[in-house]
Design an enzyme around this catalytic site. Structure first.
Site, PDB file in Angstrom:
ATOM      1  N   CYS A  51     -10.023  -1.571   7.196  1.00 53.23           N
ATOM      2  CA  CYS A  51     -10.601  -2.439   8.231  1.00 53.23           C
ATOM      3  C   CYS A  51     -11.644  -1.689   9.069  1.00 53.23           C
ATOM      4  O   CYS A  51     -11.424  -0.547   9.470  1.00 53.23           O
ATOM      5  CB  CYS A  51      -9.490  -2.962   9.130  1.00 53.23           C
ATOM      6  SG  CYS A  51     -10.083  -4.166  10.324  1.00 53.23           S
ATOM      7  N   CYS A  55      -8.861  -0.608  16.323  1.00 52.86           N
ATOM      8  CA  CYS A  55      -7.631  -0.846  17.092  1.00 52.86           C
ATOM      9  C   CYS A  55      -6.713   0.384  17.013  1.00 52.86           C
ATOM     10  O   CYS A  55      -6.270   0.756  15.918  1.00 52.86           O
ATOM     11  CB  CYS A  55      -6.913  -2.081  16.562  1.00 52.86           C
ATOM     12  SG  CYS A  55      -8.023  -3.483  16.319  1.00 52.86           S
ATOM     13  N   CYS A  58      -3.359   0.519  15.004  1.00 53.47           N
ATOM     14  CA  CYS A  58      -3.253  -0.083  13.668  1.00 53.47           C
ATOM     15  C   CYS A  58      -3.470   0.898  12.519  1.00 53.47           C
ATOM     16  O   CYS A  58      -4.510   1.558  12.426  1.00 53.47           O
ATOM     17  CB  CYS A  58      -4.247  -1.233  13.555  1.00 53.47           C
ATOM     18  SG  CYS A  58      -4.044  -2.133  11.990  1.00 53.47           S
ATOM     19  N   CYS A  95       3.346 -16.397   6.915  1.00 51.78           N
ATOM     20  CA  CYS A  95       2.166 -15.889   7.614  1.00 51.78           C
ATOM     21  C   CYS A  95       1.430 -14.869   6.757  1.00 51.78           C
ATOM     22  O   CYS A  95       2.031 -13.896   6.294  1.00 51.78           O
ATOM     23  CB  CYS A  95       2.582 -15.186   8.903  1.00 51.78           C
ATOM     24  SG  CYS A  95       3.678 -16.152   9.926  1.00 51.78           S
ATOM     25  N   CYS A 126       0.547 -19.951   8.307  1.00 50.65           N
ATOM     26  CA  CYS A 126      -0.113 -19.228   9.386  1.00 50.65           C
ATOM     27  C   CYS A 126      -0.988 -18.158   8.739  1.00 50.65           C
ATOM     28  O   CYS A 126      -0.577 -17.565   7.746  1.00 50.65           O
ATOM     29  CB  CYS A 126       0.930 -18.567  10.284  1.00 50.65           C
ATOM     30  SG  CYS A 126       0.192 -17.567  11.604  1.00 50.65           S
ATOM     31  N   CYS A 186      -1.116 -18.983  17.694  1.00 52.93           N
ATOM     32  CA  CYS A 186      -0.100 -17.938  17.784  1.00 52.93           C
ATOM     33  C   CYS A 186      -0.790 -16.742  18.416  1.00 52.93           C
ATOM     34  O   CYS A 186      -1.696 -16.161  17.817  1.00 52.93           O
ATOM     35  CB  CYS A 186       0.420 -17.587  16.392  1.00 52.93           C
ATOM     36  SG  CYS A 186       1.485 -16.128  16.369  1.00 52.93           S
ATOM     37  N   ARG A 258       8.234 -14.779  20.183  1.00 49.23           N
ATOM     38  CA  ARG A 258       8.738 -14.022  19.020  1.00 49.23           C
ATOM     39  C   ARG A 258       8.970 -12.552  19.346  1.00 49.23           C
ATOM     40  O   ARG A 258       8.091 -11.877  19.887  1.00 49.23           O
ATOM     41  CB  ARG A 258       7.752 -14.136  17.842  1.00 49.23           C
ATOM     42  CG  ARG A 258       8.244 -13.388  16.600  1.00 49.23           C
ATOM     43  CD  ARG A 258       7.354 -13.611  15.386  1.00 49.23           C
ATOM     44  NE  ARG A 258       7.187 -15.012  15.113  1.00 49.23           N
ATOM     45  CZ  ARG A 258       6.007 -15.633  14.980  1.00 49.23           C
ATOM     46  NH1 ARG A 258       4.897 -14.957  15.079  1.00 49.23           N
ATOM     47  NH2 ARG A 258       5.949 -16.921  14.741  1.00 49.23           N
TER      48      ARG A 258
HETATM   49  N1  SAM Z   1      -7.168  -8.080  11.404  1.00 44.70           N
HETATM   50  C1  SAM Z   1      -6.650  -9.183  12.081  1.00 44.70           C
HETATM   51  C2  SAM Z   1      -6.697  -9.031  13.578  1.00 44.70           C
HETATM   52  O1  SAM Z   1      -6.560  -7.936  14.093  1.00 44.70           O
HETATM   53  O2  SAM Z   1      -6.848 -10.053  14.251  1.00 44.70           O
HETATM   54  C3  SAM Z   1      -5.247  -9.570  11.663  1.00 44.70           C
HETATM   55  C4  SAM Z   1      -4.181  -8.543  11.369  1.00 44.70           C
HETATM   56  S1  SAM Z   1      -3.634  -7.530  12.730  1.00 44.70           S
HETATM   57  C5  SAM Z   1      -2.696  -6.291  11.877  1.00 44.70           C
HETATM   58  C6  SAM Z   1      -2.462  -8.555  13.613  1.00 44.70           C
HETATM   59  C7  SAM Z   1      -1.774  -8.001  14.835  1.00 44.70           C
HETATM   60  O3  SAM Z   1      -0.749  -7.095  14.456  1.00 44.70           O
HETATM   61  C8  SAM Z   1      -2.597  -7.200  15.817  1.00 44.70           C
HETATM   62  O4  SAM Z   1      -3.332  -8.003  16.672  1.00 44.70           O
HETATM   63  C9  SAM Z   1      -1.515  -6.451  16.592  1.00 44.70           C
HETATM   64  O5  SAM Z   1      -1.110  -7.180  17.727  1.00 44.70           O
HETATM   65  C10 SAM Z   1      -0.362  -6.343  15.588  1.00 44.70           C
HETATM   66  N2  SAM Z   1      -0.154  -4.936  15.195  1.00 44.70           N
HETATM   67  C11 SAM Z   1      -0.925  -4.204  14.368  1.00 44.70           C
HETATM   68  N3  SAM Z   1      -0.446  -2.950  14.247  1.00 44.70           N
HETATM   69  C12 SAM Z   1       0.658  -2.877  15.021  1.00 44.70           C
HETATM   70  C13 SAM Z   1       1.587  -1.841  15.326  1.00 44.70           C
HETATM   71  N4  SAM Z   1       1.454  -0.626  14.830  1.00 44.70           N
HETATM   72  N5  SAM Z   1       2.609  -2.121  16.152  1.00 44.70           N
HETATM   73  C14 SAM Z   1       2.751  -3.361  16.682  1.00 44.70           C
HETATM   74  N6  SAM Z   1       1.906  -4.371  16.432  1.00 44.70           N
HETATM   75  C15 SAM Z   1       0.859  -4.151  15.629  1.00 44.70           C
HETATM   76 FE1  SF4 Z   2      -8.249  -4.336  11.658  1.00 46.67          FE
HETATM   77 FE2  SF4 Z   2      -5.805  -3.599  12.292  1.00 46.67          FE
HETATM   78 FE3  SF4 Z   2      -7.537  -4.174  14.209  1.00 46.67          FE
HETATM   79 FE4  SF4 Z   2      -6.584  -6.153  12.647  1.00 46.67          FE
HETATM   80  S1  SF4 Z   2      -5.420  -4.897  14.072  1.00 46.67           S
HETATM   81  S2  SF4 Z   2      -8.702  -5.798  13.272  1.00 46.67           S
HETATM   82  S3  SF4 Z   2      -6.351  -5.048  10.717  1.00 46.67           S
HETATM   83  S4  SF4 Z   2      -7.701  -2.479  12.757  1.00 46.67           S
END
Ligand code: SAM
Ligand code: SF4
Ligand code: DTB
Length: 314
Positions: A51, A55, A58, A95, A126, A186, A258
């Site tokens: 990606c 973030c 992530c 989802c 979802c 959501c 949730r």
């Molecule tokens: N890429 C898309 C986005 O960010 O909108 C969708 C997938 S992203 C992995 C979905 C959500 O997963 C993120 O917004 C975050 O809140 C949650 N998430 C990701 N990594 C996480 C982690 N290590 N611990 C807890 N929540 C996490």
């Molecule tokens: Fe990409 Fe992870 Fe951020 Fe979603 S949460 S935009 S998968 S870096």
């Protein structure tokens, strides 16, 4: 239903003496739901890793020092096989998550085919695909999408400590596009990213002050993954976490709140506390997107010991 919650009001709620807080959360919960029932969703990562966003929490960001291997978008048939298994295991909603900044047109065709197929199985659908414009939202709605997941993650003030590649306003714009297309929202956040109590209150106040409350509010406990900038973030205790869930329940009483990521490391007692605080939804299945989640037999045993049942059961 109120839509004008201030951060100070939410903070006052979160700081209530614990018995008072749980009592208020229970009152709110019982006004809209049977407190013995839990909504069950299953997650599948349909496009993992690589990606371009940064973030900090992530493991799928390609910008971190270590991240999961990047895969291509899954084939529709393979996704439907997973959805059938999820249904057999008792899920009510399926989802699908993709590690994109936003979907490309051709990929959206494939995702629409997945949505149509999953719906035919009798499951709610979802997806979470990153940012969407109005037209993309409408296409998903036309394919029959029930829910779109897009999290605010934290307070507006703390946000730029966590993500720099898109803004809080970008997220609010996507949420408005999804809402305008007639898709259920959501939207939630993450606890345990080094934010302070006032940021947690700021997240809940922002969610509870959206023009319409999200139908589903995932509260994630950070899963600290090696190689991400938050790998060594300080752990948050279950009581603090339960306080955030209770504040979400009290301010958004008709929403499904949730208990999302972070369950793998939570004791059964911590789960019970969070359910008492008003959580009524979980992800089941032994994997979230890329990290572990409790095994099905553990969840089944836990719910049975609490006398709780999936919402879809008789
Ligand atoms: N890429 C898309 C986005 O960010 O909108 C969708 C997938 S992203 C992995 C979905 C959500 O997963 C993120 O917004 C975050 O809140 C949650 N998430 C990701 N990594 C996480 C982690 N290590 N611990 C807890 N929540 C996490
Ligand atoms: Fe990409 Fe992870 Fe951020 Fe979603 S949460 S935009 S998968 S870096
Ligand atoms: C949400 O709020 N939590 C889920 C779902 N929405 C997409 C994702 C949790 C991801 C946890 C880290 C991982 O497994 O990669």
């Amino acid at each position: 239903m109120r839509h004008d919650w201030t951060r100070d009001e939410v903070q006052e709620i979160m700081d209530l003496p614990f018995p008072e807080l749980i009592f208020r959360a229970q009152l709110a919960h019982r006004a809209y739901f049977d407190p013995t029932r839990v909504q069950i969703s299953t997650l599948l990562s349909i496009k993992t890793g690589g990606c371009p966003e940064d973030c900090a929490y992530c493991p799928q960001s390609a910008l971190h020092e270590q991240s999961v291997k990047a895969d291509k978008l899954m084939e529709v048939e393979k996704v439907l096989r997973e959805a059938r298994a999820a249904k057999a295991a008792g899920a009510g909603r399926f989802c699908m998550g993709a590690a994109w900044r936003s979907p490309k047109e051709r990929d959206l065709d494939t995702v629409c085919a997945m949505i149509e197929g999953v719906k035919e199985l009798g499951l709610e659908t979802c997806v979470t695909l990153g940012m969407l414009d109005a037209q993309q939202s409408q296409r998903l709605r036309d394919a029959g999408l029930d829910y779109y997941n897009h999290n605010l993650d934290t307070s507006p003030e703390y946000y730029d400590k966590i993500i720099t590649t898109r803004t809080y306003q970008d997220r609010l714009d996507t949420l408005a596009n999804v809402r305008d297309a007639g898709i259920n929202v959501c939207c939630g956040g993450i606890v345990g990213m080094g934010e302070d109590e006032s940021d947690r209150a700021g997240l809940i106040a922002t969610l509870a002050s959206l023009p319409q409350h999200p139908e589903s509010v995932p509260i994630n406990l950070l899963v600290r993954v090696a190689g991400t900038p938050l790998a060594d973030a300080e752990a948050v205790d279950p009581i603090t976490f339960a306080r955030v869930v209770a504040a979400a329940r009290i301010t958004m009483p008709a929403s499904h709140v949730r208990l999302a990521a972070g369950r793998e490391l939570m004791s059964d007692e911590a789960h019970a506390l969070v359910f008492l605080a008003g959580a009524n939804s979980i992800f089941c299945g032994d994997k979230l997107l890329t990290t572990p989640n409790p095994a099905e037999h553990r969840d089944r045993k836990l719910l049975a010991s609490l006398g709780m049942k999936p919402m879809t059961d008789a």
